[in-house]
Write a protein that holds these residues in place. Structure first.
Motif, PDB file in Angstrom:
ATOM      1  N   ALA A 191       0.832  -1.207   0.000  1.00 46.35           N
ATOM      2  CA  ALA A 191       0.000   0.000   0.000  1.00 46.35           C
ATOM      3  C   ALA A 191       0.863   1.253   0.000  1.00 46.35           C
ATOM      4  O   ALA A 191       0.565   2.225  -0.704  1.00 46.35           O
ATOM      5  CB  ALA A 191      -0.922  -0.005   1.222  1.00 46.35           C
ATOM      6  N   ARG A 192       1.935   1.223   0.797  1.00 44.73           N
ATOM      7  CA  ARG A 192       2.831   2.387   0.817  1.00 44.73           C
ATOM      8  C   ARG A 192       3.502   2.581  -0.539  1.00 44.73           C
ATOM      9  O   ARG A 192       3.635   3.708  -1.029  1.00 44.73           O
ATOM     10  CB  ARG A 192       3.868   2.225   1.922  1.00 44.73           C
ATOM     11  CG  ARG A 192       3.333   2.454   3.322  1.00 44.73           C
ATOM     12  CD  ARG A 192       4.460   2.545   4.331  1.00 44.73           C
ATOM     13  NE  ARG A 192       5.114   1.264   4.533  1.00 44.73           N
ATOM     14  CZ  ARG A 192       4.746   0.377   5.447  1.00 44.73           C
ATOM     15  NH1 ARG A 192       3.714   0.634   6.226  1.00 44.73           N
ATOM     16  NH2 ARG A 192       5.389  -0.765   5.587  1.00 44.73           N
ATOM     17  N   VAL A 193       3.933   1.483  -1.157  1.00 44.91           N
ATOM     18  CA  VAL A 193       4.577   1.584  -2.469  1.00 44.91           C
ATOM     19  C   VAL A 193       3.581   2.098  -3.509  1.00 44.91           C
ATOM     20  O   VAL A 193       3.898   2.982  -4.321  1.00 44.91           O
ATOM     21  CB  VAL A 193       5.151   0.219  -2.891  1.00 44.91           C
ATOM     22  CG1 VAL A 193       5.624   0.268  -4.335  1.00 44.91           C
ATOM     23  CG2 VAL A 193       6.297  -0.184  -1.968  1.00 44.91           C
ATOM     24  N   THR A 194       2.364   1.565  -3.492  1.00 39.81           N
ATOM     25  CA  THR A 194       1.356   2.001  -4.451  1.00 39.81           C
ATOM     26  C   THR A 194       1.018   3.480  -4.276  1.00 39.81           C
ATOM     27  O   THR A 194       0.877   4.231  -5.246  1.00 39.81           O
ATOM     28  CB  THR A 194       0.076   1.157  -4.297  1.00 39.81           C
ATOM     29  OG1 THR A 194       0.409  -0.226  -4.467  1.00 39.81           O
ATOM     30  CG2 THR A 194      -0.969   1.558  -5.310  1.00 39.81           C
TER      31      THR A 194
ATOM     32  N   ALA B  23       7.854  -7.662  -6.387  1.00 36.91           N
ATOM     33  CA  ALA B  23       8.462  -8.662  -5.512  1.00 36.91           C
ATOM     34  C   ALA B  23       7.565  -9.027  -4.332  1.00 36.91           C
ATOM     35  O   ALA B  23       7.800 -10.038  -3.664  1.00 36.91           O
ATOM     36  CB  ALA B  23       9.815  -8.150  -4.999  1.00 36.91           C
ATOM     37  N   ILE B  24       6.554  -8.190  -4.047  1.00 32.42           N
ATOM     38  CA  ILE B  24       5.633  -8.483  -2.943  1.00 32.42           C
ATOM     39  C   ILE B  24       4.620  -9.509  -3.403  1.00 32.42           C
ATOM     40  O   ILE B  24       3.878  -9.286  -4.372  1.00 32.42           O
ATOM     41  CB  ILE B  24       4.933  -7.198  -2.456  1.00 32.42           C
ATOM     42  CG1 ILE B  24       5.971  -6.203  -1.928  1.00 32.42           C
ATOM     43  CG2 ILE B  24       3.912  -7.518  -1.374  1.00 32.42           C
ATOM     44  CD1 ILE B  24       5.377  -4.863  -1.548  1.00 32.42           C
ATOM     45  N   ASP B  25       4.561 -10.618  -2.732  1.00 30.03           N
ATOM     46  CA  ASP B  25       3.717 -11.736  -3.159  1.00 30.03           C
ATOM     47  C   ASP B  25       2.325 -11.594  -2.545  1.00 30.03           C
ATOM     48  O   ASP B  25       2.141 -11.726  -1.340  1.00 30.03           O
ATOM     49  CB  ASP B  25       4.347 -13.052  -2.723  1.00 30.03           C
ATOM     50  CG  ASP B  25       3.548 -14.254  -3.228  1.00 30.03           C
ATOM     51  OD1 ASP B  25       2.684 -14.047  -4.096  1.00 30.03           O
ATOM     52  OD2 ASP B  25       3.796 -15.373  -2.742  1.00 30.03           O
ATOM     53  N   THR B  26       1.357 -11.262  -3.370  1.00 30.75           N
ATOM     54  CA  THR B  26      -0.036 -11.206  -2.916  1.00 30.75           C
ATOM     55  C   THR B  26      -0.896 -12.241  -3.653  1.00 30.75           C
ATOM     56  O   THR B  26      -2.126 -12.149  -3.668  1.00 30.75           O
ATOM     57  CB  THR B  26      -0.614  -9.796  -3.167  1.00 30.75           C
ATOM     58  OG1 THR B  26      -0.485  -9.484  -4.559  1.00 30.75           O
ATOM     59  CG2 THR B  26       0.130  -8.743  -2.353  1.00 30.75           C
ATOM     60  N   SER B  27      -0.225 -13.191  -4.243  1.00 35.48           N
ATOM     61  CA  SER B  27      -0.962 -14.183  -5.052  1.00 35.48           C
ATOM     62  C   SER B  27      -1.884 -15.036  -4.190  1.00 35.48           C
ATOM     63  O   SER B  27      -2.939 -15.483  -4.643  1.00 35.48           O
ATOM     64  CB  SER B  27       0.027 -15.077  -5.800  1.00 35.48           C
ATOM     65  OG  SER B  27       0.896 -15.740  -4.884  1.00 35.48           O
ATOM     66  N   GLY B  28      -1.485 -15.247  -2.914  1.00 42.66           N
ATOM     67  CA  GLY B  28      -2.313 -16.098  -2.070  1.00 42.66           C
ATOM     68  C   GLY B  28      -3.569 -15.425  -1.590  1.00 42.66           C
ATOM     69  O   GLY B  28      -4.484 -16.090  -1.079  1.00 42.66           O
ATOM     70  N   ALA B  29      -3.654 -14.077  -1.719  1.00 40.96           N
ATOM     71  CA  ALA B  29      -4.807 -13.357  -1.193  1.00 40.96           C
ATOM     72  C   ALA B  29      -6.093 -13.795  -1.898  1.00 40.96           C
ATOM     73  O   ALA B  29      -7.111 -14.070  -1.245  1.00 40.96           O
ATOM     74  CB  ALA B  29      -4.593 -11.854  -1.346  1.00 40.96           C
ATOM     75  N   MET B  30      -6.075 -13.878  -3.199  1.00 41.35           N
ATOM     76  CA  MET B  30      -7.286 -14.255  -3.922  1.00 41.35           C
ATOM     77  C   MET B  30      -7.656 -15.712  -3.657  1.00 41.35           C
ATOM     78  O   MET B  30      -8.832 -16.079  -3.665  1.00 41.35           O
ATOM     79  CB  MET B  30      -7.105 -14.019  -5.414  1.00 41.35           C
ATOM     80  CG  MET B  30      -6.884 -12.545  -5.779  1.00 41.35           C
ATOM     81  SD  MET B  30      -8.076 -11.419  -4.998  1.00 41.35           S
ATOM     82  CE  MET B  30      -9.602 -12.004  -5.697  1.00 41.35           C
TER      83      MET B  30
END
Length: 626
Positions: free
Chosen positions: A191-194, A473-480
């Motif tokens: 969120a900070r990066v975005t 590099a931040i892995d958010t693939s597991g969220a969905m």
């Protein structure tokens, strides 16, 4: 998974205690006996104390009890006030704290609310106060324990109309953020990066707009060519230096007299200096004489004083010997009856009288002083005469000096005026050259600013590339996948509740934008009945908590259902749905054991749940007896 469990709750001052355990806890009671009030007090015990509580709660002085978190159990005691800095006492066998309820103080930066979140394993995250991509610099607000409790407490007046308070705009913002944080959709670092990338985008747009405005401005001027502008600036600066040199020469010539005026000005200056020196000398002599006159006046005053004292001494010596006292001058007693003394003794002190001529030396000294006063007066007259003569001479010299000043100024100005036109012309040309150079420098500054804008844009490009690499590099693939599992569990629970409209056209889903439950294309707000809305809410809440337990997500394993069967009938099909809800809750509690705590508050409790009854409220045994 965050653990937060109420083991004991005491309403100090109201004489009511509640003992609870992990798993299912049932509280039964007719309407208006205090069930909903108890739910609000449970929220107050863990979070913020709400306002507009029933009048009978004014009997409560403190909320005290025992809470179990992910790590250990704690004894809690907090005053029953809404002040956000009210002290809360927290202790166990090992340590003790006294923390402000919800707002840090200068003395204690930690709060009871943040303590519970830390102990329960709930992450502390700040999020934008507005969910808008157009405002990356929006004020940040914390996701508090109260926001997480919205997922844990389904109040009786909301269970059939709202999903975790979604109809309240402010609660709905936090509801979405809690969902995203819990399931990994909102990674704080991501969120900070975005947000930073959005800031860079806005900054880049502003810089490009400035660069384009400068380009358009210069294109409409004679200085669209930067190299030509730099050449004109160099020529203008050379011209300005030439004019400055010429101006300095004119001024130097104007202040240096030529031979025709040298002799007269020189004579006037020499004579002026001579008269000024003489005037200064005479004034110094006059000041010296005035100082001497003052000293003589002081001497005369002292001599007059001495003469006065000698006169008094002589007069007293001659007069007192001829006085015949009849009354003692000291004590005032009558002397008529005193024995008469002979001529050789004093009538007053009776001592022998000594005759002497001591007064004669005094008279001699008096004559000497009088003569000295006369001499002093004579000297004063002579010196005062000299001072008066000097005053006249000073006036004459001052007048002469003023005349010479006027003559010298006239001689000098007559020469300067001859060059005034040349000096004015040189100054005017120099001023025009200064203005021309300044104008050209301002135009050139626009090119310099364009260079700086280009550098800033390049730096923005480099930083954006670095941020995009960091974001990738931040892995958010597991969220969905987590959300998909929630959706699947939600559907399974609805099937166990035998909810109507569960078919191929109304498949239970979780909206990926609003994070709200829905049946096919039918949103929660469009469900056909309050009973169906209650079934959806129960299945939805249980799905959240069990999936979070299975995946180790931070949502606290603490769940409260208030008015479980209030909006569902108790006959035929409706009665079956009520039994289905109790069976499902029991099934979930048995599966997860002491990892989950569930409270059910209901008017009528199904027999299958009676072994878990913790409190029975009646009109005669209300929660708070007034």
């Amino acid at each position: 998974m965050g653990t937060l469990r109420i083991d004991e709750l005491n309403l100090v001052g109201a004489g009511r205690s509640l003992m609870a355990s992990a798993g299912l806890n049932v509280i039964a009671g007719d309407i208006t006996t205090g069930k909903t009030t108890l739910v609000r007090l449970m929220r107050a015990f863990l979070g913020g104390i709400p306002k507009n509580l029933p009048p009978e709660t004014t009997h409560i002085e403190r909320l005290a009890g025992r809470v179990t978190t992910s790590h250990r159990s704690w004894d809690i005691s907090r005053p029953f006030v809404t002040t956000d800095t009210a002290p809360v006492d927290i202790s166990n066998e090992e340590t003790a704290y006294r923390l402000p309820a919800a707002r840090p103080t200068r003395v204690e930066p930690r709060t009871y609310a943040s303590f519970l979140m830390d102990e329960a394993g709930i992450p502390s995250v700040h999020v934008p106060s507005r969910r808008s991509n157009k405002n990356p610099s929006a004020n940040m607000t914390p996701v508090s324990i109260n926001d997480w409790l919205n997922y844990c407490i389904l109040a009786g007046d909301e269970i059939d109309v709202m999903v975790f308070g979604h109809r309240d705009p402010f609660r709905d913002i936090k509801r979405r953020y809690v969902f995203e944080i819990n399931y990994g959709l909102y990674d704080p670092q991501a969120a900070r990066v975005t947000a930073r990338i959005r800031e860079l985008d806005l900054k880049e747009q502003a810089l490009r707009a400035q660069a384009e405005a400068a380009r358009l401005f210069l294109s409409n001027t004679p200085f669209a060519d930067r190299r030509g502008l730099e050449e004109k600036l160099a020529e203008a600066e050379a011209e300005r230096r030439l004019l400055a040199s010429r101006q300095a020469a004119y001024l130097d010539s104007a202040t240096t007299p030529h031979e025709g005026l040298t002799s007269s000005i020189s004579r006037a200056r020499t004579q002026l200096l001579s008269r000024e020196d003489e005037l200064s000398r005479v004034r110094s002599e006059q000041n010296l004489l005035q100082s001497q006159v003052q000293d003589l006046k002081d001497l005369r005053t002292e001599l007059i004083g001495q003469i006065s004292r000698l006169n008094r001494a002589i007069v007293s010596a001659e007069t007192l010997t001829d006085i015949d006292f009849v009354i003692c001058p000291r004590c005032g007693q009558d002397l008529d009856n005193r024995p008469l003394a002979d001529a050789n003794h004093c009538r007053l002190c009776l001592q022998e009288t000594v005759h002497s001529d001591d007064v004669k030396p005094l008279i001699v000294e008096l004559s000497r002083l009088q003569a000295q006063v006369e001499e002093t007066d004579e000297v004063l007259r002579h010196k005062q005469t000299a001072i008066d003569g000097m005053s006249y001479g000073i006036a004459q010299l001052a007048s002469e000096v003023e005349r010479l000043h006027t003559s010298l100024d006239s001689a000098a100005s007559s020469f300067i005026s001859r060059h005034a036109d040349e000096i004015a012309a040189a100054s005017s040309a120099k001023a025009y050259a200064d203005a021309e150079v300044g104008k050209l420098e301002e135009y050139l500054d626009l090119y310099v600013k364009q260079d700086l804008l280009t550098q800033d844009l390049e730096m923005i490009r480099q930083e954006r590339e670095e941020l995009e690499d960091e974001l990738a590099a931040i892995d958010t693939s597991g969220a969905m996948q987590n959300v998909a599992l929630l959706e699947k569990r939600f559907g399974e629970y609805l099937e166990k509740l035998h909810a109507p409209l569960i078919d191929s056209r109304h498949r239970p889903e979780i909206d990926r934008t609003t994070y709200m439950p829905k049946l096919g294309n039918r949103t929660f707000d469009k469900l056909s009945s309050q009973g169906l809305a209650t079934l959806v809410n129960v299945a939805h809440a249980l799905a959240h908590h069990t999936v979070s337990l299975d995946l180790g997500l931070p949502l606290p394993a603490f769940l409260v259902f208030d008015g479980l069967s209030s909006n569902i009938g108790h006959e035929n099909f409706d009665a079956d749905r009520v039994r289905d809800m109790y069976r499902l809750i029991l099934e979930v509690c048995e599966r997860y054991g002491d990892r989950l705590q569930v409270f059910v508050l209901d008017n009528v409790v199904e027999p299958v749940a009676l072994p878990y009854l913790r409190l029975q409220l009646t009109p005669e045994n209300r929660l708070i007896v007034v």
